[in-house]
Design a protein around this motif. Sequence first.
Motif, mmCIF file in Angstrom:
data_model
loop_
_atom_site.group_PDB
_atom_site.id
_atom_site.type_symbol
_atom_site.label_atom_id
_atom_site.label_comp_id
_atom_site.label_asym_id
_atom_site.label_seq_id
_atom_site.Cartn_x
_atom_site.Cartn_y
_atom_site.Cartn_z
ATOM 1 N N ALA A 162 -7.340 4.746 -1.902
ATOM 2 C CA ALA A 162 -6.259 4.406 -0.970
ATOM 3 C C ALA A 162 -6.348 2.949 -0.545
ATOM 4 O O ALA A 162 -5.334 2.251 -0.441
ATOM 5 C CB ALA A 162 -6.318 5.326 0.251
ATOM 6 N N LEU A 163 -7.572 2.474 -0.298
ATOM 7 C CA LEU A 163 -7.760 1.072 0.068
ATOM 8 C C LEU A 163 -7.369 0.156 -1.084
ATOM 9 O O LEU A 163 -6.711 -0.874 -0.882
ATOM 10 C CB LEU A 163 -9.211 0.822 0.467
ATOM 11 N N ALA A 164 -7.752 0.525 -2.296
ATOM 12 C CA ALA A 164 -7.438 -0.309 -3.462
ATOM 13 C C ALA A 164 -5.935 -0.427 -3.672
ATOM 14 O O ALA A 164 -5.403 -1.524 -3.898
ATOM 15 C CB ALA A 164 -8.110 0.268 -4.708
ATOM 16 N N VAL A 165 -5.226 0.698 -3.590
ATOM 17 C CA VAL A 165 -3.788 0.659 -3.844
ATOM 18 C C VAL A 165 -3.054 -0.046 -2.703
ATOM 19 O O VAL A 165 -2.067 -0.766 -2.932
ATOM 20 C CB VAL A 165 -3.246 2.092 -4.063
ATOM 21 N N SER A 166 -3.533 0.107 -1.464
ATOM 22 C CA SER A 166 -2.917 -0.590 -0.334
ATOM 23 C C SER A 166 -3.109 -2.099 -0.450
ATOM 24 O O SER A 166 -2.182 -2.878 -0.211
ATOM 25 C CB SER A 166 -3.510 -0.086 0.980
ATOM 26 N N THR A 167 -4.323 -2.498 -0.819
ATOM 27 C CA THR A 167 -4.610 -3.922 -0.991
ATOM 28 C C THR A 167 -3.801 -4.506 -2.133
ATOM 29 O O THR A 167 -3.279 -5.627 -2.040
ATOM 30 C CB THR A 167 -6.111 -4.129 -1.246
ATOM 31 N N LEU A 168 -3.668 -3.754 -3.217
ATOM 32 C CA LEU A 168 -2.874 -4.216 -4.351
ATOM 33 C C LEU A 168 -1.416 -4.387 -3.948
ATOM 34 O O LEU A 168 -0.754 -5.355 -4.351
ATOM 35 C CB LEU A 168 -2.999 -3.218 -5.505
ATOM 36 N N GLY A 169 -0.911 -3.455 -3.134
ATOM 37 C CA GLY A 169 0.463 -3.577 -2.673
ATOM 38 C C GLY A 169 0.675 -4.812 -1.818
ATOM 39 O O GLY A 169 1.656 -5.547 -1.995
ATOM 40 N N PHE A 170 -0.231 -5.053 -0.868
ATOM 41 C CA PHE A 170 -0.111 -6.238 -0.019
ATOM 42 C C PHE A 170 -0.251 -7.514 -0.846
ATOM 43 O O PHE A 170 0.384 -8.534 -0.548
ATOM 44 C CB PHE A 170 -1.169 -6.191 1.077
ATOM 45 N N PHE A 171 -1.067 -7.453 -1.893
ATOM 46 C CA PHE A 171 -1.245 -8.614 -2.766
ATOM 47 C C PHE A 171 0.073 -9.010 -3.424
ATOM 48 O O PHE A 171 0.467 -10.179 -3.392
ATOM 49 C CB PHE A 171 -2.302 -8.294 -3.822
ATOM 50 N N VAL A 187 6.988 1.028 -4.379
ATOM 51 C CA VAL A 187 6.405 0.424 -5.575
ATOM 52 C C VAL A 187 7.344 0.572 -6.771
ATOM 53 O O VAL A 187 7.567 -0.388 -7.534
ATOM 54 C CB VAL A 187 5.030 1.058 -5.884
ATOM 55 N N VAL A 188 7.899 1.767 -6.954
ATOM 56 C CA VAL A 188 8.804 1.997 -8.093
ATOM 57 C C VAL A 188 10.031 1.093 -7.979
ATOM 58 O O VAL A 188 10.453 0.466 -8.962
ATOM 59 C CB VAL A 188 9.202 3.477 -8.155
ATOM 60 N N ALA A 229 12.337 -3.485 -1.247
ATOM 61 C CA ALA A 229 11.234 -2.665 -1.750
ATOM 62 C C ALA A 229 9.907 -3.097 -1.146
ATOM 63 O O ALA A 229 9.056 -2.269 -0.813
ATOM 64 C CB ALA A 229 11.181 -2.754 -3.277
ATOM 65 N N ALA A 230 9.712 -4.406 -0.990
ATOM 66 C CA ALA A 230 8.472 -4.907 -0.380
ATOM 67 C C ALA A 230 8.327 -4.416 1.048
ATOM 68 O O ALA A 230 7.227 -4.079 1.506
ATOM 69 C CB ALA A 230 8.452 -6.434 -0.426
ATOM 70 N N SER A 231 9.451 -4.358 1.785
ATOM 71 C CA SER A 231 9.383 -3.856 3.160
ATOM 72 C C SER A 231 9.003 -2.380 3.193
ATOM 73 O O SER A 231 8.342 -1.926 4.136
ATOM 74 C CB SER A 231 10.732 -4.062 3.859
ATOM 75 N N LEU A 232 9.393 -1.629 2.167
ATOM 76 C CA LEU A 232 9.035 -0.209 2.101
ATOM 77 C C LEU A 232 7.566 -0.012 1.754
ATOM 78 O O LEU A 232 7.026 1.075 1.965
ATOM 79 C CB LEU A 232 9.907 0.503 1.062
ATOM 80 N N MET A 233 6.919 -1.041 1.239
ATOM 81 C CA MET A 233 5.515 -0.933 0.844
ATOM 82 C C MET A 233 4.547 -1.317 1.958
ATOM 83 O O MET A 233 3.452 -0.746 2.052
ATOM 84 C CB MET A 233 5.256 -1.819 -0.384
ATOM 85 N N LEU A 234 4.929 -2.276 2.799
ATOM 86 C CA LEU A 234 3.950 -2.820 3.743
ATOM 87 C C LEU A 234 3.501 -1.837 4.832
ATOM 88 O O LEU A 234 2.301 -1.582 4.964
ATOM 89 C CB LEU A 234 4.491 -4.106 4.367
ATOM 90 N N PRO A 235 4.411 -1.264 5.640
ATOM 91 C CA PRO A 235 3.924 -0.328 6.666
ATOM 92 C C PRO A 235 3.166 0.868 6.092
ATOM 93 O O PRO A 235 2.110 1.238 6.633
ATOM 94 C CB PRO A 235 5.218 0.102 7.387
ATOM 95 N N ALA A 242 -0.656 0.549 -9.722
ATOM 96 C CA ALA A 242 -0.554 1.094 -8.372
ATOM 97 C C ALA A 242 -0.083 2.545 -8.386
ATOM 98 O O ALA A 242 -0.608 3.394 -7.654
ATOM 99 C CB ALA A 242 0.399 0.236 -7.535
ATOM 100 N N VAL A 243 0.907 2.847 -9.215
ATOM 101 C CA VAL A 243 1.398 4.231 -9.310
ATOM 102 C C VAL A 243 0.306 5.154 -9.839
ATOM 103 O O VAL A 243 0.139 6.284 -9.360
ATOM 104 C CB VAL A 243 2.653 4.289 -10.202
ATOM 105 N N ALA A 244 -0.460 4.678 -10.808
ATOM 106 C CA ALA A 244 -1.555 5.492 -11.345
ATOM 107 C C ALA A 244 -2.605 5.769 -10.276
ATOM 108 O O ALA A 244 -3.134 6.891 -10.177
ATOM 109 C CB ALA A 244 -2.180 4.786 -12.547
#
Length: 378
Positions: free
Chosen positions: A22-31, A93-94, A122-128, A188-190
Amino acid sequence: MTSTRVPPTRATPAPSNASRTALAVSTLGFFVITLDALIVNVALATIGDQLGGGTAGQQWIVDGYTLMFASLLLFAGNLSDRIGAKRAFTFGVVLFVLASAACAFAPALWILILSRFVQGAAASLMLPPSMALIREAFPDAVQRSKAIGLWALGGAVAAAAGPALGGLLTTIDWRLVFLINVPVGAVAVALLMKVPVSPVRPATFDWLGQIAALAGVGALIFGLIEGGVLGFGAAQVLASLAVAVLALAVFLLAQARGRSPMMPLDLFQSPGLRIALSVGFSFMVGWYGMVFVISLFLQQHLGLSPLLAGLVAMLLAAPAGSLVMVSLLLIPVGVAVFGALLAGPAGFVPGLQASLLIAALLLLSTAVASVFIRRIQN
């Protein structure tokens, strides 16, 4: 003789594999969210040569992303509560990947700008949801604080690497600036498939506040961008700015009297929050605006390649904080040097001008980083 028994300290359990994922995918999203706010700046000159649009078109490529991102953040947080953080993050992400592919294959400028609008949404849907996933994965406060630090580091790395990476990809093909998001999104999806399902909770939504916020920010950005082209006395520019003021008034009224305000005004009673918001706003406006101007200035006026321009622009976000000895007085000195360079570009030999410009940017980035480190230490 009596002895005092000290209760044993409860050991903090090690994070599980699901928590790390969860931390990895969250960090990847913020990246990628931070990366796409900066990576495109170095490609703007090349995009303008191929798709046209002038400076206004280049501004819309950047601001279309940030407009939707900023305007829909509170809506995204509400949606994350309603449908669960994992589901909201997956949807974001999608959509982000699809919008990035549309940007990469855009045959015309208006399609690219429209795709950037979708990408920002889409980016706004990823951050929170990314922060909510961390909260769910790390119930222990100590572990959660460390996880948030790593999450923030992902954004810092993206901010530092964005201009240089954008210059490298633009040297090959500017469309790669957007295509790079496709494999990152697939990873990220994986990873999300290994994250537990998030809980949901009912949450009311402030529709009037959201519509007013989107209309106000959109009208303000339109007025500022088109005002630079048409003049701030043009009828459509004045009308746009008037709509922005009216929408802001409606937004404040909705937050003051609404049953479920998306941004309660009571939050601003804290002096610390007001100071933090003012400093953060000023810093972000200056920093992101500087990257935009520098990227175009170096390529269109000094003739630098996208890669070299990206490397120079990267100095704005370079981790120069190791030089903590630099005092706050370096900031006005760096600003003065930088302002002199922009005010009189014809008075310098191109090679000398580029060298002085790099020195000014390094001075600025070092001073700002040092100030932030001192604030953290205090």
